[in-house]
Design a protein around this motif. Structure first.
Motif, PDB file in Angstrom:
ATOM      1  N   UNK A  96       0.819  -1.203   0.000  1.00 17.19           N
ATOM      2  CA  UNK A  96       0.000   0.000   0.000  1.00 17.19           C
ATOM      3  C   UNK A  96       0.857   1.259   0.000  1.00 17.19           C
ATOM      4  N   UNK A  97       2.004   1.217   0.673  1.00 17.14           N
ATOM      5  CA  UNK A  97       2.864   2.397   0.705  1.00 17.14           C
ATOM      6  C   UNK A  97       3.355   2.771  -0.697  1.00 17.14           C
ATOM      7  N   UNK A  98       3.494   1.785  -1.587  1.00 18.63           N
ATOM      8  CA  UNK A  98       3.873   2.076  -2.969  1.00 18.63           C
ATOM      9  C   UNK A  98       2.756   2.778  -3.721  1.00 18.63           C
ATOM     10  N   UNK A  99       1.505   2.392  -3.468  1.00 15.19           N
ATOM     11  CA  UNK A  99       0.363   3.072  -4.087  1.00 15.19           C
ATOM     12  C   UNK A  99       0.317   4.519  -3.622  1.00 15.19           C
ATOM     13  N   UNK A 100       0.575   4.740  -2.331  1.00 14.38           N
ATOM     14  CA  UNK A 100       0.597   6.097  -1.795  1.00 14.38           C
ATOM     15  C   UNK A 100       1.640   6.936  -2.527  1.00 14.38           C
TER      16      UNK A 100
END
Length: 484
Positions: free
Chosen positions: A317-321
């Motif tokens: 999810x941190x990559x999507x952010x």
């Protein structure tokens, strides 16, 4: 995730106020319709579902896309109790993959839809003129290609094959972007009208922006279907989620906000299905769940040969952010700034977001170095509509080929040589998309070919733009799908 400095210490209460909750949205929050109820209560009315979606999507997105992780953890803890009293079986059992495929492919289409108009305006500028305007348009077009590739990284991260080179992935001009907008995007020559359209495309979702520091000297096609009726207790459907976007989303930045919320929703549900409980913090929500894609398919910074912006791979999810921060920041500005990142992170070289770069061309002035005190409120904020007031940016609006608006290959049917040129341009553009498609399928070295195709595109486009169609207009690139 990008380091945030301007809003880093802003408390949760301020962010919740910043969500601009009003009317029924405030009533929903006061009435205690929690995120848990929004997701899992099968008895919630459609009216409350819509208002709850407005409230919680804005709150959650403001927290995570501004790196307010501690505040997000507090918010999540306040929304998710230790026990789940209501379970919406329709959402628990939903197959998220076709939904995310549809919504993320629409994001690919949005990014793709901007590239041909930007390139057309760029190619139509006559050589040796409008150097600064050309540089601005070229930099934005390259960054839109970066955005397209990063959305493909998100698709691969959730184990969905991206598609960029099929007929259904081609925008058809003129077109409306697939959200609630009232303007058309098309292929036009460089002009005040085309630049005004580009400004509309990149419009920020926030009405106010932090004014730049005053300095005396500076150098410088497939559209959404109509919402269908659904059963009262089955609100989490693709039709409803797209219907919400069509009714309530007005900018590209807002599209990414809502899309991000939907991704988080499916990650929450995946966590619940695996653990039998709801996540209580970002760490629990970050990894696993829907992120089952092959990391070998990710395009990483060292494999991207464009300039401008930063490419982010996605494995959690941190990559999507990080991807959505980059896309939103480059388009409409970051941290309430006109810059695409917080300029305090850099000693020099901070770049304006796309919206403000296009406004510089339109108004023929730069932002940095301008005095904005007449437009500023007591907090140093100014309307995004404020024109640039810095040093002049020379623009010759007449130094562009008079291209026919939204040309089609069929327009050249009576001229065999011209038709062949138009067809060859479309084949080159198809080869460029084929190279990107191969790269996002795991053959990253294919991206090297994109540089060669970009050079060929310009030469072929200019060859078309120099040829008269009639007494008033010339030919131009059509960017239509073609078989090789």
């Amino acid at each position: 995730m990008r380091q945030r400095l301007i809003n880093k210490t802003e408390p949760q209460e301020t962010l919740l106020q910043g969500a601009k909750i009003s009317g029924r949205s405030a009533k929903v929050a006061d009435a205690g319709i929690s995120l848990q109820s929004l997701l899992l209560d099968s008895k919630i009315s459609k009216e409350d579902w819509i208002e709850g979606l407005k409230h919680h999507s804005k709150t959650l997105t403001n927290l995570l896309l501004n790196d307010q992780i501690e505040e997000f953890n507090q918010y999540l803890g306040s929304q998710f109790g230790p026990e789940v009293s209501e379970i919406n079986k329709n959402l628990i059992d939903i197959d998220y993959r076709p939904i995310l495929q549809d919504l993320l492919q629409t994001a690919v289409l949005i990014e793709h839809s901007t590239i041909p108009p930007y390139l057309t305006a760029l190619y139509s500028i006559k050589d040796g003129t409008n150097a600064l305007a050309s540089q601005i348009i070229r930099s934005v077009a390259v960054e839109e290609m970066l955005h397209l590739i990063m959305v493909c990284n998100v698709l691969n991260a959730v184990n969905i094959q991206p598609s960029v080179n099929k007929p259904q992935n081609y925008p058809t001009y003129p077109m409306k972007l697939p959200m609630n907008v009232d303007f058309y995007v098309g292929l036009e020559t460089f002009s005040a009208n085309s630049i005004a359209t580009f400004i509309a495309i990149e419009s920020p979702s926030n009405p106010l922006v932090k004014a730049p520091v005053y300095e005396q000297e500076t150098e410088g096609t497939a559209l959404f279907a109509k919402r269908a009726a659904v059963q009262e207790n089955n609100l989490w459907t693709l039709e409803n989620m797209k219907g919400f976007i069509m009714e309530h989303v007005h900018t590209i930045g807002e599209y990414y906000d809502v899309l991000f919320f939907y991704i988080v929703v499916f990650q929450i549900i995946a966590y619940y299905k695996e653990h039998g409980s709801l996540p209580q913090n970002f760490s629990e929500l970050n990894t696993g769940g829907i992120f089952t894609g092959d990391p070998a398919k990710q395009i990483r910074p060292e494999q991207y040969y464009g300039s401008g912006g930063k490419l982010h791979s996605v494995e959690a999810l941190e990559g999507v952010i990080a991807v959505f921060q980059e896309i939103k920041g480059q388009g409409e500005g970051a941290d309430d700034s006109i810059f695409d990142v917080d300029p305090s992170q850099f000693e020099e070289g901070a770049e304006l977001a796309h919206y403000f770069r296009f406004k510089e061309i339109f108004h023929e002035h730069f932002y940095v170095g301008g005095n904005y005190k007449p437009f500023m409120d007591e907090n140093g904020m100014m309307p995004v509509t404020t024109p640039p007031t810095g040093k002049s940016l020379e623009v010759d609006w007449n130094a562009a080929y008079p291209m026919k608006q939204n040309p089609k290959l069929s327009d050249y049917a009576g001229n065999n040589e011209l038709y062949a040129q138009g067809l060859e341009f479309n084949k080159t553009y198809r080869r460029l998309l084929d190279a990107i498609q191969s790269a996002v399928e795991g053959n990253q070295r294919e991206l090297e070919k994109s540089i060669m195709y970009m050079y060929a595109l310009k030469e072929q486009a200019v060859g078309l733009l120099k040829q008269p169609l009639d007494s008033q207009t010339n030919a131009g690139p059509t960017f239509e799908y073609t078989n090789l």
